[in-house]
Motif scaffolding. Structure first.
Motif, PDB file in Angstrom:
ATOM      1  N   THR A 241       0.841  -1.200   0.000  1.00  0.00           N
ATOM      2  CA  THR A 241       0.000   0.000   0.000  1.00  0.00           C
ATOM      3  C   THR A 241       0.872   1.244   0.000  1.00  0.00           C
ATOM      4  O   THR A 241       0.666   2.163  -0.790  1.00  0.00           O
ATOM      5  N   SER A 242       1.860   1.252   0.904  1.00  0.00           N
ATOM      6  CA  SER A 242       2.723   2.411   1.028  1.00  0.00           C
ATOM      7  C   SER A 242       3.523   2.629  -0.260  1.00  0.00           C
ATOM      8  O   SER A 242       3.579   3.736  -0.785  1.00  0.00           O
ATOM      9  N   THR A 243       4.107   1.552  -0.796  1.00  0.00           N
ATOM     10  CA  THR A 243       4.925   1.696  -2.005  1.00  0.00           C
ATOM     11  C   THR A 243       4.111   2.290  -3.148  1.00  0.00           C
ATOM     12  O   THR A 243       4.528   3.253  -3.791  1.00  0.00           O
ATOM     13  N   ILE A 244       2.946   1.701  -3.401  1.00  0.00           N
ATOM     14  CA  ILE A 244       2.190   2.091  -4.583  1.00  0.00           C
ATOM     15  C   ILE A 244       1.503   3.436  -4.380  1.00  0.00           C
ATOM     16  O   ILE A 244       1.533   4.311  -5.251  1.00  0.00           O
ATOM     17  N   MET A 245       0.881   3.614  -3.199  1.00  0.00           N
ATOM     18  CA  MET A 245       0.160   4.872  -2.961  1.00  0.00           C
ATOM     19  C   MET A 245       1.110   6.055  -2.938  1.00  0.00           C
ATOM     20  O   MET A 245       0.810   7.115  -3.470  1.00  0.00           O
ATOM     21  N   CYS A 246       2.276   5.900  -2.291  1.00  0.00           N
ATOM     22  CA  CYS A 246       3.210   7.021  -2.217  1.00  0.00           C
ATOM     23  C   CYS A 246       3.646   7.415  -3.620  1.00  0.00           C
ATOM     24  O   CYS A 246       3.806   8.590  -3.927  1.00  0.00           O
ATOM     25  N   ASP A 247       3.797   6.428  -4.490  1.00  0.00           N
ATOM     26  CA  ASP A 247       4.146   6.706  -5.873  1.00  0.00           C
ATOM     27  C   ASP A 247       3.044   7.491  -6.579  1.00  0.00           C
ATOM     28  O   ASP A 247       3.302   8.494  -7.249  1.00  0.00           O
ATOM     29  N   LEU A 248       1.797   7.032  -6.402  1.00  0.00           N
ATOM     30  CA  LEU A 248       0.667   7.711  -7.056  1.00  0.00           C
ATOM     31  C   LEU A 248       0.496   9.125  -6.511  1.00  0.00           C
ATOM     32  O   LEU A 248       0.247  10.074  -7.267  1.00  0.00           O
ATOM     33  N   LEU A 249       0.631   9.268  -5.183  1.00  0.00           N
ATOM     34  CA  LEU A 249       0.447  10.593  -4.586  1.00  0.00           C
ATOM     35  C   LEU A 249       1.599  11.515  -4.972  1.00  0.00           C
ATOM     36  O   LEU A 249       1.388  12.724  -5.162  1.00  0.00           O
TER      37      LEU A 249
END
Lengths: 353, 178
Positions: free
Chosen positions: A206-214
């Motif tokens: 969650t952190s890896t992907i969301m931080c990338d999107l955000l």
């Protein structure tokens, strides 16, 4: 366990069912074949007929002719809101908080819409109808009484989730178009930073992907703020204050963007970052109109990729964003059809698959 | 308590534990941990399968095979527990070295089977969950992921084979007259 990367073991305890549901919803997104059919339509009723075979069917079935673009958009949004509420009622912590975070952006837009509308003496009920249903909150109708930021905060927003984001923009200045726009961007900056911290705390995929999107979202906003503030009275320092403090451009890219005076300077600053160089290379020199579409295309690409991995929350975020993009596409197609501008129909749509 | 005394107390306790207890714990681990693995796998698969079946009801009967694969892991545990149980015999103190060896081998056999099946169940469950989600999006993926799942479920069988060979080491001394 998620912080150690073992979320496959226990993710499904709370969120497995909902993840499967949101993937089911995703399979209902319009494909390029659907868009090709929609682009062939001659009237809005043809569009309704094509949408009838998709997930939108039940929502448009009972709409009488003649249809309006606004009705199509309203029904599409209604479908998304129904699905969102269904997921929110099923969700447990921390997924429910995550889902709520997704709506804060709409809340900020709604606050700005109402405040700007009131400033130009529009009717509150008329404004409320234009608000995005995901960003509504109980006290929203009372926003119209506020004369300055301090009142806005004290009378209305202190009870909403947006309250903590207001700490940086409480002034006693009267509201005008310029400082409302600054308020929107300050709030959005605080919101993105807060959401970013929350996702980091969740850990794992969650952190890896969301931080990338955000981070992409933050960078895109930084570029848009820069381009929109060229030629206005906003100083470099004011501009820099509106950039979110994370993302690929933070901190050196922000310094360069803050100093930009025209579109080509922005391009020069952005071309140092490979993912953004690819976006800017699609545009010819001096052309900023197509930038939005290029960014949307990149965003959609990143959002669809998040479905490639399992056991994380980013699919919920990605699904909501993709549906919103789809609604924008349908609005554009309907407008083009309604106004007999079919030659421009491909300019405004960003296909998902 | 000094280290030496602590060390002595533990070695003493372990050495003088009855082989019968060792064997019984081995049997309990073999079935208990296997069932834990199987049920863990079934819930990972099941929760995804339930959600995915809402939009694509056609996947339900096909994907029951993932649940059955997880269930098989529990059955391995049951089979080995029954095999171990047939080798269980009562002993009296002082314990004959053969009895001690038999107790240890049944204990080790239980641990091998239990933990091999725990991880096998997890593995099959996670793949089964992915299988259900992929099948709902694109039905041609089902068979391909099923092949991966079969390889995953073979892992538990390795544990079973080694566990059975291990347990064949257990030869109790013939009717010791105390």
């Amino acid at each position: 366990m998620s912080m150690y990367g073992f979320e496959a073991m226990n993710f499904n305890v709370d969120a497995g069912y909902l993840e499967a549901i949101v993937r089911g919803y995703r399979s209902g997104l319009l494909t390029s074949a659907d868009y090709n059919n929609l682009c062939q339509c001659e009237t809005l009723d043809d569009i309704k007929m094509h949408l009838g075979a998709t997930d939108y069917g039940p929502y448009l079935a009972n709409e009488p002719s003649p249809l309006h673009t606004a009705t199509i958009v309203e029904k599409c949004t209604q479908k998304l809101v129904d699905e969102y509420n269904h997921m929110l009622t099923q969700a447990t912590e921390p997924l429910s908080t995550f889902l709520e975070y997704i709506t804060y952006g709409h809340m900020i837009d709604n606050v700005v819409l109402i405040v700007t509308g009131t400033l130009h003496e529009r009717d509150v009920h008329e404004l409320l109808e234009k608000c995005h249903p995901l960003g509504l909150f109980d006290s929203i109708a009372t926003l119209a009484v506020a004369q300055n930021m301090r009142e806005l905060y004290r009378l209305v927003l202190v009870d909403t989730p947006l309250a903590p984001y207001f700490s940086e923009c409480i002034t006693s200045e009267d509201l005008d178009d310029m400082n409302i726009e600054i308020m929107r961007n300050t709030l959005y900056k605080a919101y993105l930073e807060d959401f970013y911290r929350f996702c980091q705390k969740l850990g794992g995929a969650t952190s890896t992907i969301m931080c990338d999107l955000l981070a992409f979202e933050a960078d895109r906003r930084a570029v848009n703020i820069t381009i929109n503030s060229i030629g206005t009275e906003l100083t470099r320092d004011d501009r820099r204050k509106l950039y979110s403090k994370f993302g690929m451009l933070y901190p050196y890219g922000h310094e360069e963007l803050a100093a930009c005076d025209d579109f080509d300077a922005v391009r020069g600053a952005m071309e140092k970052y490979p993912p953004y160089q690819a976006i800017f290379s699609k545009l010819s020199f001096g052309e900023s109109q197509m930038l939005d579409k290029a960014f949307y295309e990149e965003e959609v690409k990143r959002l669809t990729l998040s479905f490639e991995q399992q056991f994380h929350y980013a699919v919920f975020f990605a699904y909501m964003r993709l549906r919103e993009q789809e609604t924008r596409n349908l609005m554009w197609i309907s407008e083009c059809v309604a106004q007999n501008q079919k030659s421009r129909i491909h300019d405004g749509i960003v296909m998902t698959f | 308590m000094g280290f030496v005394a602590w060390w002595y107390a533990w070695t003493h306790a372990l050495l003088y534990m009855s082989p019968y207890i060792y064997s019984a714990i081995g049997i309990a681990i073999s079935i208990g941990v296997s069932v834990l693995g199987a049920s863990w796998g079934i819930y990972i698969t099941g929760s995804s399968l339930l959600g995915a079946a809402i939009k694509a009801p056609r996947i339900t009967s096909k994907n029951l095979i993932s649940v059955i694969f997880c269930e098989a892991v529990a059955i391995y545990g049951v089979i080995v527990a029954i095999i171990l149980q047939t080798k269980l015999e009562a002993t009296k103190q002082p314990f004959h070295p053969d009895s001690m060896r038999a107790g240890y081998s049944l204990f080790a056999s239980g641990i091998i089977v239990g933990f091999a099946n725990l991880l096998c169940g997890l593995c099959v469950g996670i793949i089964g969950s992915s299988c259900a989600l992929s099948d709902a999006q694109n039905s041609t993926l089902f068979v391909k992921i099923l092949v991966i799942e079969i390889f995953g479920s073979a892992l538990g069988l390795f544990g079973v084979i080694v566990g059975i060979i291990m347990s064949s080491q257990a030869t109790w001394p013939a009717a010791v007259v105390a």
